[in-house]
Scaffold this motif. Structure first.
Motif, PDB file in Angstrom:
ATOM      1  N   GLY A 387       0.906  -1.338  -0.009  1.00 24.05           N
ATOM      2  CA  GLY A 387      -0.036   0.117  -0.020  1.00 24.05           C
ATOM      3  C   GLY A 387       0.730   1.333   0.042  1.00 24.05           C
ATOM      4  N   ARG A 388       1.766   1.253   0.923  1.00 22.72           N
ATOM      5  CA  ARG A 388       2.791   2.400   0.799  1.00 22.72           C
ATOM      6  C   ARG A 388       3.667   2.707  -0.430  1.00 22.72           C
ATOM      7  N   GLU A 389       3.889   1.636  -1.091  1.00 20.10           N
ATOM      8  CA  GLU A 389       4.530   1.672  -2.497  1.00 20.10           C
ATOM      9  C   GLU A 389       3.686   2.255  -3.306  1.00 20.10           C
ATOM     10  N   MET A 390       2.437   1.425  -3.442  1.00 20.71           N
ATOM     11  CA  MET A 390       1.631   1.785  -4.526  1.00 20.71           C
ATOM     12  C   MET A 390       1.031   3.265  -4.315  1.00 20.71           C
ATOM     13  N   ALA A 391       1.175   3.615  -3.082  1.00 18.06           N
ATOM     14  CA  ALA A 391       0.529   5.250  -2.955  1.00 18.06           C
ATOM     15  C   ALA A 391       1.920   6.117  -3.310  1.00 18.06           C
ATOM     16  N   ARG A 392       3.187   5.664  -3.067  1.00 16.44           N
ATOM     17  CA  ARG A 392       4.325   6.471  -3.715  1.00 16.44           C
ATOM     18  C   ARG A 392       4.494   6.459  -4.990  1.00 16.44           C
ATOM     19  N   LEU A 393       3.894   5.617  -5.661  1.00 23.41           N
ATOM     20  CA  LEU A 393       4.329   5.379  -7.237  1.00 23.41           C
ATOM     21  C   LEU A 393       3.249   5.676  -8.024  1.00 23.41           C
ATOM     22  N   SER A 394       1.928   5.897  -7.210  1.00 25.36           N
ATOM     23  CA  SER A 394       0.616   5.932  -7.935  1.00 25.36           C
ATOM     24  C   SER A 394       0.561   6.957  -9.210  1.00 25.36           C
ATOM     25  N   THR A 395       1.379   7.990  -9.107  1.00 25.35           N
ATOM     26  CA  THR A 395       1.151   8.960 -10.421  1.00 25.35           C
ATOM     27  C   THR A 395       1.844   8.489 -11.496  1.00 25.35           C
ATOM     28  N   HIS A 396       2.824   7.507 -11.112  1.00 24.51           N
ATOM     29  CA  HIS A 396       3.449   6.937 -12.283  1.00 24.51           C
ATOM     30  C   HIS A 396       2.984   5.755 -12.854  1.00 24.51           C
ATOM     31  N   LEU A 397       2.172   5.178 -12.045  1.00 17.22           N
ATOM     32  CA  LEU A 397       1.744   3.866 -12.341  1.00 17.22           C
ATOM     33  C   LEU A 397       0.171   3.892 -13.045  1.00 17.22           C
ATOM     34  N   GLN A 398      -0.505   4.968 -12.757  1.00 16.26           N
ATOM     35  CA  GLN A 398      -1.954   4.945 -13.083  1.00 16.26           C
ATOM     36  C   GLN A 398      -2.061   5.118 -14.449  1.00 16.26           C
ATOM     37  N   GLY A 399      -3.314   4.497 -14.958  1.00 15.04           N
ATOM     38  CA  GLY A 399      -4.002   4.936 -16.370  1.00 15.04           C
ATOM     39  C   GLY A 399      -2.966   4.075 -17.605  1.00 15.04           C
ATOM     40  N   LEU A 400      -2.513   3.071 -17.018  1.00 14.72           N
ATOM     41  CA  LEU A 400      -1.461   2.116 -17.988  1.00 14.72           C
ATOM     42  C   LEU A 400      -2.796   1.666 -19.214  1.00 14.72           C
ATOM     43  N   ARG A 401      -1.826   2.334 -20.646  1.00 10.27           N
ATOM     44  CA  ARG A 401      -2.675   1.833 -21.763  1.00 10.27           C
ATOM     45  C   ARG A 401      -1.571   0.988 -22.515  1.00 10.27           C
ATOM     46  N   LYS A 402      -1.946   0.036 -23.181  1.00 12.71           N
ATOM     47  CA  LYS A 402      -1.292  -0.793 -23.947  1.00 12.71           C
ATOM     48  C   LYS A 402      -1.682  -0.787 -25.499  1.00 12.71           C
ATOM     49  N   LYS A 403      -0.625  -1.082 -26.288  1.00 16.89           N
ATOM     50  CA  LYS A 403      -0.601  -1.156 -27.747  1.00 16.89           C
ATOM     51  C   LYS A 403      -0.097  -2.355 -28.311  1.00 16.89           C
ATOM     52  N   ASN A 404      -1.039  -3.462 -27.844  1.00 18.51           N
ATOM     53  CA  ASN A 404      -0.572  -4.822 -28.449  1.00 18.51           C
ATOM     54  C   ASN A 404      -0.713  -4.952 -29.629  1.00 18.51           C
ATOM     55  N   ARG A 405       0.221  -6.000 -30.273  1.00 19.08           N
ATOM     56  CA  ARG A 405       0.050  -6.395 -31.769  1.00 19.08           C
ATOM     57  C   ARG A 405      -0.659  -7.766 -31.907  1.00 19.08           C
ATOM     58  N   VAL A 406      -0.939  -8.230 -31.103  1.00 18.36           N
ATOM     59  CA  VAL A 406      -1.361  -9.816 -31.230  1.00 18.36           C
ATOM     60  C   VAL A 406      -2.968  -9.699 -30.321  1.00 18.36           C
ATOM     61  N   ALA A 407      -3.885 -10.422 -30.722  1.00 17.61           N
ATOM     62  CA  ALA A 407      -5.174 -10.424 -30.158  1.00 17.61           C
ATOM     63  C   ALA A 407      -5.746 -11.960 -30.506  1.00 17.61           C
ATOM     64  N   MET A 408      -6.479 -12.397 -29.407  1.00 26.38           N
ATOM     65  CA  MET A 408      -6.777 -13.541 -29.388  1.00 26.38           C
ATOM     66  C   MET A 408      -8.468 -13.558 -29.659  1.00 26.38           C
ATOM     67  N   LEU A 409      -9.111 -14.260 -30.352  1.00 24.22           N
ATOM     68  CA  LEU A 409     -10.337 -14.137 -30.723  1.00 24.22           C
ATOM     69  C   LEU A 409     -11.137 -15.236 -29.723  1.00 24.22           C
ATOM     70  N   VAL A 410     -12.002 -14.924 -28.918  1.00 20.61           N
ATOM     71  CA  VAL A 410     -12.770 -16.148 -28.085  1.00 20.61           C
ATOM     72  C   VAL A 410     -14.256 -15.882 -28.335  1.00 20.61           C
ATOM     73  N   SER A 411     -15.017 -17.149 -27.822  1.00 18.23           N
ATOM     74  CA  SER A 411     -16.093 -17.398 -28.212  1.00 18.23           C
ATOM     75  C   SER A 411     -16.892 -18.113 -27.147  1.00 18.23           C
ATOM     76  N   ASN A 412     -17.830 -17.443 -26.524  1.00 13.73           N
ATOM     77  CA  ASN A 412     -18.902 -18.182 -25.843  1.00 13.73           C
ATOM     78  C   ASN A 412     -19.578 -19.282 -26.358  1.00 13.73           C
ATOM     79  N   GLU A 413     -20.120 -19.040 -27.933  1.00 15.43           N
ATOM     80  CA  GLU A 413     -20.730 -20.012 -28.532  1.00 15.43           C
ATOM     81  C   GLU A 413     -19.936 -21.256 -28.769  1.00 15.43           C
ATOM     82  N   ALA A 414     -18.765 -21.204 -29.191  1.00 15.24           N
ATOM     83  CA  ALA A 414     -17.857 -22.269 -29.408  1.00 15.24           C
ATOM     84  C   ALA A 414     -17.773 -23.070 -28.109  1.00 15.24           C
ATOM     85  N   LEU A 415     -17.600 -22.458 -26.801  1.00 15.59           N
ATOM     86  CA  LEU A 415     -17.446 -22.891 -25.439  1.00 15.59           C
ATOM     87  C   LEU A 415     -18.548 -23.766 -25.458  1.00 15.59           C
TER      88      LEU A 415
END
Length: 685
Positions: A387-415
């Protein structure tokens, strides 16, 4: 009204004043604050306490918790308590209790008139009019009571909502109406589902049989799909009520959970998370996982990646364990690794279930942050450090966005379809289904440090990704197969497994070459498949010696390059794994399930050779690397050590700061990770 998730990292626990064996509310709030926590979650579990008889509301415990939280500067998430009904409801209207799929007898217990026995939670029909009327009264009374409390930052809808296997008369009538709307006529339904078989043909809507007895996978799968739509409708209904009372900046969330294999394992069969995410402004999730020597971080990453993909933004871990089961009591350092692993996947906060270990009933031995003595111990101190470390680093860690180049297609219907047509040798009674294939593929990419997003089967545009993964897409609309085909033709890369493109959306097997509509894409076809025990592969280095253990399609290449064949005299003429150029793109087909370690080697070989746009790492599991961009736009890299031995990783990137120590790092510098350790690097620009 515009809704926003809060921006600072949330850190906290579920708190139940109703469950406490003695008066200690002020002491608990003080300990929560001193633990570095900033948020508590209340109210979602105690309808019977808040409404001891219909129309008589008692919110004293809610008020006590809110007063104490506000006195200590804590934020609060309030849950609607609709997932566990009070006794008076079952007494006044027994039909509120669901009728389980297993019928009037289950686990040796005779159920009253076919209904579920009262006592466990989530034993009600979420669409029953009486339940809905009582639930709305409860929700509105609670919202009216707390709406002006400034400490409340958001509301949670219900709890791990599903249809709970309900198959009562009401839901079966609704299912028949749904089929009428979908197909228009019985002739169209009979034809689509192949109901002439075994005289299952339905010649009158009045003759529609009890679905629980069906042997027809099309009908059974459609019933599953329909019941998933009722979950979406229920959550949208609740959200509509709650939204009437929201203030600017408050969020609505729901704690979606995943399939359970003793821990969070795969796609939830009773909920389509992508559809239900429409009901919330902040996706929420419950993630539980093994610890001690079995801690790999895979479940944290998997649950996080799906949750982030639901709304393409940050999500909240509403529940995860501090201790949990006795076999999950974490080794020293693991709580810190777990917490930062959630943030590394894009979580905006981590909430433990729960603060205090219970002293009675079903979850007595599911331990919280405090043990049964309610005194701060090792777990509390480690939570406090986080908790203390998270509070100390919060402004650096918040709002993480990703730009992934791989995606997995998943299907409840197939399941669902593969629940009714399981993969593999049924004579050996192996439980091998959709989630096994999906996790087999996902885990290989995770352990190879290649991150991915998740996509629903409604996706038609895949151009944002360099590689699309398709595990066991057994049932699919032809329009989806068209979109995948066009994606490869336009230069995309597709990696699919066995059992893809086998049936249409009604689980009726295509009567042409398999895999349907994709034979040109993969440059192959097949007619036969088998399940030969312990058969090996031979071929390219990454696959040679791999052991097949569940399913083998006997592939006949047309234009495909054979990467592996079966090391069996009978099956040597056939391919097992192939690669094919189609249009401007390339497609790989895995015709069999083989040893995970060889799949990891294959994944890394494919990425290195064919997909230079995807950044490869030399490091592999137990050294896990997760990246993204924080709210300030700086590249953030998490280095995670999922082992009990010290590890070293070479930093690759621009000049940066290692946040946990404050030290400067340059490209090529070695980062040392202690056992179960974490390093977080923020690039300068």
């Amino acid at each position: 009204m515009k809704e926003h998730p809060v921006h600072p990292i949330l850190y906290g626990a579920a708190y139940y004043d109703e469950y406490m064996p003695c008066e200690r509310l002020a002491e608990d709030m003080k300990l929560i604050k001193e633990a570095g926590m900033n948020t508590i979650r209340i109210a979602e579990s105690t309808w019977g306490t808040m409404e001891p008889e219909r129309g008589h509301f008692d919110f004293s415990h809610v008020d006590r918790a809110l007063d104490a939280a506000e006195a200590h500067g804590l934020q609060v998430i309030v849950g609607t308590p609709t997932y566990a009904i009070p006794t008076w409801m079952a007494r006044e209207c027994p039909d509120v209790l669901l009728v389980p799929e297993a019928g009037p007898v289950r686990n040796g217990a005779v159920l009253d008139h076919g209904h579920e026995l009262y006592g466990r939670r989530q034993n009600m029909d979420i669409g029953h009019p009486y339940y809905r009327a009582c639930a709305e009264e409860m929700i509105r009374a609670l919202m009216e009571h707390v709406r002006d409390r400034r400490s409340i930052i958001g509301y949670q809808l219900d709890n791990e909502t599903k249809y709970y296997g309900n198959a009562n008369e009401r839901i079966q009538r609704a299912f028949r109406d749904w089929l009428k709307a979908c197909f228009g006529s019985l002739e169209a339904l009979n034809r689509a589902f192949g109901l002439n078989y075994w005289s299952n043909r339905i010649n009158s809507w009045e003759d529609f049989p009890d679905v629980r007895g069906t042997i027809n996978a099309s009908l059974a799968s459609a019933f599953d799909e329909f019941r998933r739509t009722t979950v979406k409708e229920f959550l949208l209904w609740q959200a509509g009520i709650v939204r009437e009372y929201l203030r600017e900046g408050q969020f609505i969330t729901q704690n979606f959970d995943y399939a359970w294999r003793g821990w969070s394992f795969g796609l939830q069969p009773q909920v389509d998370h992508f559809q239900c995410a429409e009901a919330v402004s902040l996706a929420g999730v419950d993630i539980y996982h093994p610890t001690q020597s079995a801690l790999t971080g895979t479940e944290i990453a998997f649950g996080g990646d799906i949750s982030r993909s639901l709304k393409q933004k940050n999500y909240l871990v509403v529940e995860t364990e501090a201790q949990g089961f006795p076999q999950w009591t974490p080794y020293p350092g693991q709580l810190r690794l777990q917490a930062f692993s959630h943030l590394a996947s894009g979580a905006c906060g981590v909430m433990y279930w729960h603060w205090h270990s219970l002293h009675n009933s079903w979850e007595t031995y599911w331990k919280g942050v405090l043990s049964h003595d309610l005194k701060p111990g090792r777990i509390y101190r480690e939570v406090q450090e986080v908790g203390r470390e998270m509070a100390r680093l919060s402004t650096h860690l918040q709002g993480l966005r990703k730009k992934n180049r791989v995606a997995m297609l998943v299907s409840n219907e197939a399941l669902s379809a593969l629940e009714h047509h399981p993969i593999g040798d049924v004579l050996r009674k192996r439980d091998f289904k959709y989630n096994d294939v999906m996790r087999w593929l996902y885990d290989a990419f995770y352990r190879s440090n290649i991150e991915c997003d998740f996509l629903p089967p409604t996706t038609r545009d895949f151009q944002a990704y360099d590689l699309v993964l398709v595990p066991a897409l057994y049932t699919a609309e032809e329009a989806l197969l068209d979109a995948l085909k066009q994606y490869v033709a336009d230069g995309g890369h597709l990696l699919a497994t066995f059992k893809t493109g086998f049936t249409d959306e009604n689980v009726k097997v295509w009567h042409d070459d398999q895999p349907h509509h994709l034979t040109e894409v993969f440059g192959l076809r097949y007619q036969e498949f088998t399940d030969t025990p312990d058969m090996r592969l031979w071929g390219e280095n990454s696959l040679s010696g791999a052991t097949c253990s569940a399913w083998e399609e006997l592939l006949m290449p047309t234009t495909a390059k054979v990467l592996a064949s079966y090391d069996n005299p009978a099956w040597q003429p056939y391919a097992a794994v192939t690669e094919n150029v189609y249009g401007k793109g390339k497609a790989w087909y895995l015709g069999c399930y083989f040893s995970p370690v060889h799949l990891e080697q294959f994944v890394r070989a494919v990425i290195a050779k064919a997909l230079p746009a995807i950044r490869p790492y030399d490091a592999v599991f137990p050294r896990i690397i997760r990246t993204g961009y924080n709210a300030a736009g700086h590249r953030l890299t998490y280095y995670l050590n999922y082992s009990d031995t010290e590890q070293s990783i070479a930093y690759a990137g621009r000049a940066a700061k290692e946040l946990t120590t404050g030290r400067r790092v340059e490209d090529g510098n070695a980062l040392t990770l202690r056992p179960w350790g974490v390093r977080i690097v923020e690039e300068d620009a």
